[in-house]
Design a protein around this motif. Structure first.
Motif, PDB file in Angstrom:
ATOM      1  N   ALA A   1       0.811  -1.215   0.000  1.00 28.42           N
ATOM      2  CA  ALA A   1       0.000   0.000   0.000  1.00 28.42           C
ATOM      3  C   ALA A   1       0.851   1.273   0.000  1.00 28.42           C
TER       4      ALA A   1
ATOM      5  N   ASP B   1      -5.152   4.073   1.868  1.00 27.68           N
ATOM      6  CA  ASP B   1      -5.668   2.905   2.582  1.00 27.68           C
ATOM      7  C   ASP B   1      -4.553   2.078   3.212  1.00 27.68           C
ATOM      8  N   CYS B   2      -3.383   2.708   3.416  1.00 23.50           N
ATOM      9  CA  CYS B   2      -2.242   1.987   3.977  1.00 23.50           C
ATOM     10  C   CYS B   2      -2.409   1.778   5.485  1.00 23.50           C
ATOM     11  N   ASN B   3      -2.193   0.573   5.923  1.00 27.11           N
ATOM     12  CA  ASN B   3      -2.202   0.255   7.347  1.00 27.11           C
ATOM     13  C   ASN B   3      -0.768   0.338   7.857  1.00 27.11           C
TER      14      ASN B   3
ATOM     15  N   SER C   1      -0.199   4.952   0.683  1.00 26.37           N
ATOM     16  CA  SER C   1      -1.486   5.203   0.041  1.00 26.37           C
ATOM     17  C   SER C   1      -2.534   5.524   1.100  1.00 26.37           C
TER      18      SER C   1
ATOM     19  N   ASP D   1       0.346  -3.526   4.328  1.00 25.94           N
ATOM     20  CA  ASP D   1      -0.966  -4.028   3.925  1.00 25.94           C
ATOM     21  C   ASP D   1      -1.973  -2.891   3.828  1.00 25.94           C
ATOM     22  N   GLU D   2      -3.073  -3.166   3.140  1.00 30.66           N
ATOM     23  CA  GLU D   2      -4.166  -2.210   3.073  1.00 30.66           C
ATOM     24  C   GLU D   2      -5.033  -2.330   4.320  1.00 30.66           C
ATOM     25  N   LYS D   3      -5.671  -1.219   4.673  1.00 28.37           N
ATOM     26  CA  LYS D   3      -6.565  -1.239   5.826  1.00 28.37           C
ATOM     27  C   LYS D   3      -7.803  -2.077   5.513  1.00 28.37           C
ATOM     28  N   LYS D   4      -8.266  -2.787   6.499  1.00 28.28           N
ATOM     29  CA  LYS D   4      -9.525  -3.521   6.382  1.00 28.28           C
ATOM     30  C   LYS D   4     -10.543  -2.796   7.242  1.00 28.28           C
TER      31      LYS D   4
END
Length: 228
Positions: free
Chosen positions: A125, A153-155, A151, A196-199
């Motif tokens: 991300a 939505d980056c975690n 990004s 990872d992307e955020k969930k």
């Protein structure tokens, strides 16, 4: 006149103190970090300052010697004027000595700086994931900035370092926030930094689950009605 002279002396002492302090910091940095791990795929940032005749300086400007040079598979870099130079096997100091010797015929008093750039790949991300070369004494901030930043939505809590398919450093958020250098974190050339992307459990998911709950309730009431 006396007051003016005293002010001048004080100013001179302050200037000398600052000079010694900055020099000490530079020497401390040099002694604490002596890079000796040049390897193919990495790069070397070379800069040359010179004291020379104005005409000679004008003639050499077209060579653009100050640049980043990628180390080839054979461990060499290709430099203007002097050609191929073996980098692998040298540390910073010995490489500077070699380059000074090689460029002495072209520069009157060459002052050469060498900065190693390791190769790190950012995946996941980030706005511009990919492979980047960076000074190992830069922070994780600077590395992620090369990739256009995280990004939307980056975690950030998922930031980790992988080496050879195994996670070697995890929970990088604190290092990210505190501006630790890549060297301090333990990042090596060839490593991968992953995010990872955020969930997220947003309003749409809430509405979907509410709708599903209402459907179950209605279905239950209908079953109760028919059973009675």
């Amino acid at each position: 006149m006396i007051i003016t002279n005293r002010i001048s002396i004080v100013s001179l002492l302050v200037l000398l103190s600052l000079t010694f302090a900055l020099t000490g910091q530079a020497m401390q940095r040099k002694s604490s970090f002596r890079y000796s791990k040049f390897q193919p795929g990495d790069a070397v940032r070379i800069s040359i300052l010179e004291i020379m005749d104005s005409q000679a300086s004008k003639d050499l400007k077209s060579f653009n010697i100050d640049d980043d040079y990628t180390i080839g598979r054979d461990g060499n870099i290709l430099l203007p004027l002097v050609g191929e130079i073996k980098v692998v096997g040298h540390d910073q100091e010995s490489l500077i000595e070699l380059l000074t010797e090689q460029y002495s015929p072209y520069f009157k008093e060459p002052f050469i700086t060498v900065l190693p750039l390791i190769r790190v790949t950012l995946m996941g991300a980030f706005n511009k994931p990919g492979s980047y070369r960076i000074d190992p004494e830069e922070s994780l901030w600077e590395l992620i900035d090369l990739a256009g930043g995280p990004s939307s939505d980056c975690n950030l809590k998922s930031l980790k370092v992988e080496r050879g398919g195994k996670v070697v450093v995890k929970d990088l958020l604190s290092s990210f926030e505190m501006g630790h250098t890549l060297e301090e974190i333990g990042v090596r050339s060839g490593d991968q930094v992953l995010a990872d992307e955020k969930k997220e459990f947003g309003i749409r998911e809430v509405l979907d689950w509410a709708k599903f709950g209402v459907t179950l309730v209605v279905l239950y009431l209908q079953i109760e009605r028919y059973s009675n």
